[in-house]
Design a protein around this motif. Structure first.
Motif, PDB file in Angstrom:
ATOM      1  N   GLU A 141       0.874  -1.270  -0.058  1.00  0.00           N
ATOM      2  CA  GLU A 141      -0.097   0.074  -0.026  1.00  0.00           C
ATOM      3  C   GLU A 141       0.885   1.286  -0.104  1.00  0.00           C
ATOM      4  N   ARG A 142       0.762   1.961  -1.068  1.00  0.00           N
ATOM      5  CA  ARG A 142       1.405   3.324  -1.047  1.00  0.00           C
ATOM      6  C   ARG A 142       0.578   4.666  -1.114  1.00  0.00           C
ATOM      7  N   ALA A 143       1.156   5.383  -0.485  1.00  0.00           N
ATOM      8  CA  ALA A 143       0.732   6.797  -0.938  1.00  0.00           C
ATOM      9  C   ALA A 143       0.554   7.348  -2.488  1.00  0.00           C
ATOM     10  N   GLU A 144      -0.930   7.558  -2.896  1.00  0.00           N
ATOM     11  CA  GLU A 144      -1.015   7.940  -4.279  1.00  0.00           C
ATOM     12  C   GLU A 144      -0.733   9.682  -4.414  1.00  0.00           C
ATOM     13  N   ILE A 145       0.252   9.758  -5.076  1.00  0.00           N
ATOM     14  CA  ILE A 145       0.838  11.317  -5.364  1.00  0.00           C
ATOM     15  C   ILE A 145       0.178  11.293  -6.784  1.00  0.00           C
ATOM     16  N   GLN A 146       0.172  12.670  -7.190  1.00  0.00           N
ATOM     17  CA  GLN A 146      -0.357  12.910  -8.451  1.00  0.00           C
ATOM     18  C   GLN A 146       1.097  13.290  -9.300  1.00  0.00           C
ATOM     19  N   GLY A 194       4.988  11.443 -29.459  1.00  0.00           N
ATOM     20  CA  GLY A 194       3.984  12.475 -28.953  1.00  0.00           C
ATOM     21  C   GLY A 194       2.543  12.008 -28.285  1.00  0.00           C
ATOM     22  N   ARG A 195       2.576  10.601 -28.195  1.00  0.00           N
ATOM     23  CA  ARG A 195       1.553  10.060 -27.560  1.00  0.00           C
ATOM     24  C   ARG A 195       1.737  10.521 -25.910  1.00  0.00           C
ATOM     25  N   ARG A 196       0.819  10.322 -24.909  1.00  0.00           N
ATOM     26  CA  ARG A 196       0.814  10.641 -23.597  1.00  0.00           C
ATOM     27  C   ARG A 196       0.139   9.729 -23.001  1.00  0.00           C
ATOM     28  N   GLU A 197       0.912   9.092 -21.841  1.00  0.00           N
ATOM     29  CA  GLU A 197       0.389   8.062 -21.028  1.00  0.00           C
ATOM     30  C   GLU A 197       0.661   8.592 -19.406  1.00  0.00           C
ATOM     31  N   PRO A 198       0.145   7.666 -18.589  1.00  0.00           N
ATOM     32  CA  PRO A 198       0.578   8.008 -17.076  1.00  0.00           C
ATOM     33  C   PRO A 198       1.870   7.395 -16.875  1.00  0.00           C
ATOM     34  N   ASN A 222      11.426   5.563  -5.970  1.00  0.00           N
ATOM     35  CA  ASN A 222      10.663   6.339  -5.031  1.00  0.00           C
ATOM     36  C   ASN A 222      11.146   7.966  -5.174  1.00  0.00           C
ATOM     37  N   GLN A 223      12.568   8.118  -5.286  1.00  0.00           N
ATOM     38  CA  GLN A 223      13.190   9.245  -5.242  1.00  0.00           C
ATOM     39  C   GLN A 223      12.488  10.118  -6.810  1.00  0.00           C
ATOM     40  N   LEU A 224      12.445   9.218  -7.820  1.00  0.00           N
ATOM     41  CA  LEU A 224      12.170   9.804  -8.965  1.00  0.00           C
ATOM     42  C   LEU A 224      10.855  10.403  -9.001  1.00  0.00           C
ATOM     43  N   GLU A 225      10.001   9.396  -8.246  1.00  0.00           N
ATOM     44  CA  GLU A 225       8.391   9.933  -8.173  1.00  0.00           C
ATOM     45  C   GLU A 225       8.318  11.169  -7.559  1.00  0.00           C
ATOM     46  N   ARG A 226       8.966  11.313  -6.275  1.00  0.00           N
ATOM     47  CA  ARG A 226       9.089  12.443  -5.671  1.00  0.00           C
ATOM     48  C   ARG A 226       9.490  13.608  -6.503  1.00  0.00           C
ATOM     49  N   GLU A 227      10.781  13.484  -7.109  1.00  0.00           N
ATOM     50  CA  GLU A 227      11.108  14.784  -8.039  1.00  0.00           C
ATOM     51  C   GLU A 227       9.952  14.928  -8.819  1.00  0.00           C
ATOM     52  N   LEU A 228       9.466  13.996  -9.640  1.00  0.00           N
ATOM     53  CA  LEU A 228       8.590  14.350 -10.749  1.00  0.00           C
ATOM     54  C   LEU A 228       7.095  15.045 -10.193  1.00  0.00           C
ATOM     55  N   ALA A 229       6.659  14.530  -8.769  1.00  0.00           N
ATOM     56  CA  ALA A 229       5.747  15.189  -8.181  1.00  0.00           C
ATOM     57  C   ALA A 229       5.967  16.691  -7.904  1.00  0.00           C
TER      58      ALA A 229
END
Length: 156
Positions: free
Chosen positions: A42-47, A56-60, A89-96
């Motif tokens: 279970e992880r916190a969901e971050i935007q 040019g495609r976009r994806e989550p 984890n660090q990459l996700e934080r930086e992106l958010a």
């Protein structure tokens, strides 16, 4: 939580623990129907921003795709799953933290390349060969030569 073995919806939590890096809760579960035991996280969901691909495609942003790419590059190399997980984890934080709605995939690719270069040259070249889409062995050799030249410079 649906059982991955028999698809029954009733399971019970046997054990819960915080992961080493403190970013998730690991839960051991048991299916009440077939007794199968499995682990969930279970992880916190971050935007996170949408990823703009080369075409040019976009994806989550998909954490598992980054992890799989790193695992392939680091296969049979002295890089642990803990290191990979901590980096993602660090990459996700930086992106958010950028606050951006969209980000180019090349930004992520370059961050991965930097980390692999820091960790292991073989993993770095493996990832580079796919990421930079080497067309022939000459490009592969050029990348290795660049690594060797950096090693030969004073102070390296």
């Amino acid at each position: 939580m649906k059982c991955p073995s028999c698809q029954h919806f009733e399971t019970k939590v046997i054990d819960s623990r915080v992961t080493k890096d403190g970013t998730a809760i690991r839960r051991r579960r048991e299916c009440l129907s077939c007794g199968f035991r499995f682990t969930t996280y279970e992880r916190a969901e971050i935007q996170l921003p949408m990823i703009i691909k080369r075409d040019g495609r976009r994806e989550p942003f998909i954490r598992e795709k980054v992890i799989e790419g790193l695992k392939k590059a680091c296969q049979k190399r002295p890089i642990s799953m803990e290191q990979i997980e901590a980096f993602v984890n660090q990459l996700e934080r930086e992106l958010a933290e950028t606050g951006e709605k969209e980000i180019h995939s090349t930004t992520i690719g370059e961050k991965v390349m930097e980390k692999l270069h820091e960790w292991d040259e073989v993993a770095y070249v493996r990832f580079a060969s796919v990421y930079r889409q080497f067309q022939d062995v000459t490009e592969f050799i050029e990348q290795i030569q660049q690594l060797l030249n950096k090693k030969k410079r004073p102070g390296n």
